[in-house]
Design a protein around this motif. Structure first.
Motif, short mmCIF file in Angstrom:
data_model
loop_
_atom_site.label_atom_id
_atom_site.label_comp_id
_atom_site.label_asym_id
_atom_site.label_seq_id
_atom_site.Cartn_x
_atom_site.Cartn_y
_atom_site.Cartn_z
N PRO A 11 0.99 -1.31 -0.05
CA PRO A 11 0.11 0.09 0.17
C PRO A 11 0.84 1.32 0.10
O PRO A 11 0.51 2.34 -0.72
N PHE A 12 2.08 1.33 0.56
CA PHE A 12 2.67 2.44 0.80
C PHE A 12 3.99 2.53 -0.29
O PHE A 12 4.66 3.48 -0.18
N ARG A 13 3.80 1.89 -1.41
CA ARG A 13 4.96 1.87 -2.26
C ARG A 13 5.06 3.15 -3.01
O ARG A 13 3.86 3.61 -3.60
N HIS A 14 6.24 3.38 -3.33
CA HIS A 14 6.65 4.62 -3.84
C HIS A 14 7.19 4.13 -5.39
O HIS A 14 8.44 3.70 -5.45
N ARG A 15 6.60 4.17 -6.47
CA ARG A 15 6.82 4.00 -7.70
C ARG A 15 6.45 5.20 -8.69
O ARG A 15 5.23 5.72 -8.58
N GLU A 16 6.98 4.98 -9.89
CA GLU A 16 6.58 6.07 -10.86
C GLU A 16 5.15 5.97 -11.42
O GLU A 16 4.51 6.84 -11.89
N TYR A 17 4.80 4.69 -11.46
CA TYR A 17 3.39 4.14 -11.95
C TYR A 17 2.32 4.55 -10.91
O TYR A 17 1.11 4.21 -11.24
N GLY A 75 -7.78 -5.78 4.91
CA GLY A 75 -6.42 -5.40 5.71
C GLY A 75 -5.28 -4.93 4.44
O GLY A 75 -5.77 -4.76 3.26
N ILE A 76 -4.17 -5.21 4.69
CA ILE A 76 -3.12 -4.63 3.72
C ILE A 76 -1.88 -6.01 3.68
O ILE A 76 -1.75 -6.75 4.80
N GLU A 77 -1.25 -5.93 2.86
CA GLU A 77 0.17 -6.68 2.85
C GLU A 77 1.21 -5.63 3.51
O GLU A 77 1.41 -4.79 3.28
N ALA A 78 1.16 -6.05 4.91
CA ALA A 78 2.10 -5.09 5.96
C ALA A 78 3.63 -5.15 5.46
O ALA A 78 4.16 -4.31 6.06
N TYR A 79 3.83 -6.21 4.84
CA TYR A 79 5.40 -6.46 4.42
C TYR A 79 5.71 -7.17 3.12
O TYR A 79 4.95 -8.18 2.66
N ASN A 80 6.27 -6.43 2.21
CA ASN A 80 6.40 -6.60 1.13
C ASN A 80 7.93 -6.72 0.67
O ASN A 80 8.56 -5.81 0.73
N ALA A 81 8.47 -8.01 0.22
CA ALA A 81 10.07 -7.98 0.10
C ALA A 81 10.51 -7.00 -1.06
O ALA A 81 11.85 -7.01 -1.10
N CYS A 82 9.67 -6.63 -1.94
CA CYS A 82 10.23 -5.72 -3.11
C CYS A 82 9.80 -4.24 -2.82
O CYS A 82 10.14 -3.45 -3.62
N ASN A 83 9.35 -3.82 -1.53
CA ASN A 83 9.15 -2.55 -1.05
C ASN A 83 10.64 -1.91 -0.70
O ASN A 83 11.26 -2.73 -0.04
N ASP A 84 10.44 -0.76 -0.62
CA ASP A 84 11.47 -0.01 -0.01
C ASP A 84 11.22 -0.23 1.51
O ASP A 84 10.14 -0.21 2.11
N PHE A 85 12.64 -0.12 2.65
CA PHE A 85 12.75 -0.11 4.02
C PHE A 85 11.34 0.69 4.61
O PHE A 85 10.62 0.28 5.30
N ALA A 86 11.43 2.03 4.04
CA ALA A 86 10.45 3.01 4.72
C ALA A 86 9.15 2.78 4.35
O ALA A 86 8.02 3.02 5.33
N ASP A 87 8.96 2.11 3.12
CA ASP A 87 7.45 1.85 2.81
C ASP A 87 6.97 0.77 3.71
O ASP A 87 5.60 0.64 4.00
N ASN A 88 7.71 -0.23 4.04
CA ASN A 88 7.38 -1.35 4.64
C ASN A 88 6.86 -0.80 6.28
O ASN A 88 6.34 -1.11 6.75
N LEU A 89 7.81 0.10 6.49
CA LEU A 89 7.55 0.69 8.13
C LEU A 89 6.35 1.07 8.12
O LEU A 89 5.79 1.32 9.16
N SER A 90 5.93 2.11 7.04
CA SER A 90 4.72 2.76 7.06
C SER A 90 3.62 1.75 7.23
O SER A 90 2.61 1.99 8.01
#
Length: 229
Positions: free
Chosen positions: A136-142, A156-171
């Motif tokens: 949910p908090f992924r930052h990408r150009e798209y 609910g949400i995917e609270a941890y995604n292995a392809c996300n940036d560290f900060a996005d997962n923390l959010s």
């Protein structure tokens, strides 16, 4: 006590155009990594599908159903529990993960071709399934506006995604702490072999089918695997 690991977010060819592995490669990697199985969440009609969208709805769904049936046969050879799911785009680069459904659900709902978060949410939930927002908090150009979808439409949400940036997962994890009544999972978002065996959930029971997966998620009978945190 024995625990069982399940990957919750993974993609294969040909149904996900962006994938770099097929079922044979994926399942061999899961088995060698000590996983008991996982949910195949290939991109669907409004996502990065590898299937021709101009096909009639039944033919379009056939591609997913037949590919999943093929994967199930391979999974049996490795004693793995392969479960069905989808990742679908709902606009503005945002996506949902749908659990607890089977291809039969897709055949029965050709209206999903029109897409939209509300339509998917209503249909999946009415069928006993679960809708979670992917990364949910992924930052990408798209993704023009990262952040949460309408909470009334997701479980609910995917609270941890292995392809996300560290900060996005923390959010996402912070949101999880503030909303313990919702459902949260960890997923690899695996498109290639290097990501297959990171993230996921760990349970004290094997998950036999999609309905049982939905029950496990609703009851919270699991813990998230988050290798980087």
């Amino acid at each position: 006590m024995k625990y069982y690991k399940y990957q919750m977010h993974m993609h294969t060819l040909p149904c996900s155009k962006c994938a770099r592995m097929d079922f044979e490669q994926l399942l061999a990697a899961l088995a060698s990594g000590g996983y008991s199985g996982g949910v195949i969440t290939n991109h669907f009609f409004h996502g990065n599908t590898g299937i021709e969208r101009r096909l009639p709805w039944e033919k379009f769904v056939d591609a997913y159903a037949e590919d999943f049936a093929f994967g199930k046969k391979i999974a049996q050879q490795y004693n793995l529990d392969l479960l069905f799911g989808v990742e679908e785009g709902v606009g503005q680069g945002k996506e949902i993960l749908c659990y607890g459904i089977l291809p039969a659900f897709l055949y029965a709902h050709p209206e999903l071709r029109k897409g939209g978060l509300q339509q998917w949410s209503d249909s999946v939930r009415a069928a006993g399934g679960i809708c979670l927002q992917a990364h949910p908090f992924r930052h990408r150009e798209y993704i023009p506006k990262p952040g949460l979808l309408e909470l009334a439409c997701i479980d609910g949400i995917e609270a941890y995604n292995a392809c996300n940036d560290f900060a996005d997962n923390l959010s996402a994890l912070e949101f999880a702490k503030e909303n313990p009544h919702m459902i949260f999972v960890s997923g690899a978002d695996a498109h290639a072999l290097d990501k297959v065996c990171c993230a996921g959930i760990e349970t004290r029971q094997r998950i036999a089918d999609e309905a049982e997966l939905a029950q496990v998620l609703r009851q919270g009978n699991y813990r998230m695997i988050m290798e980087e945190l």
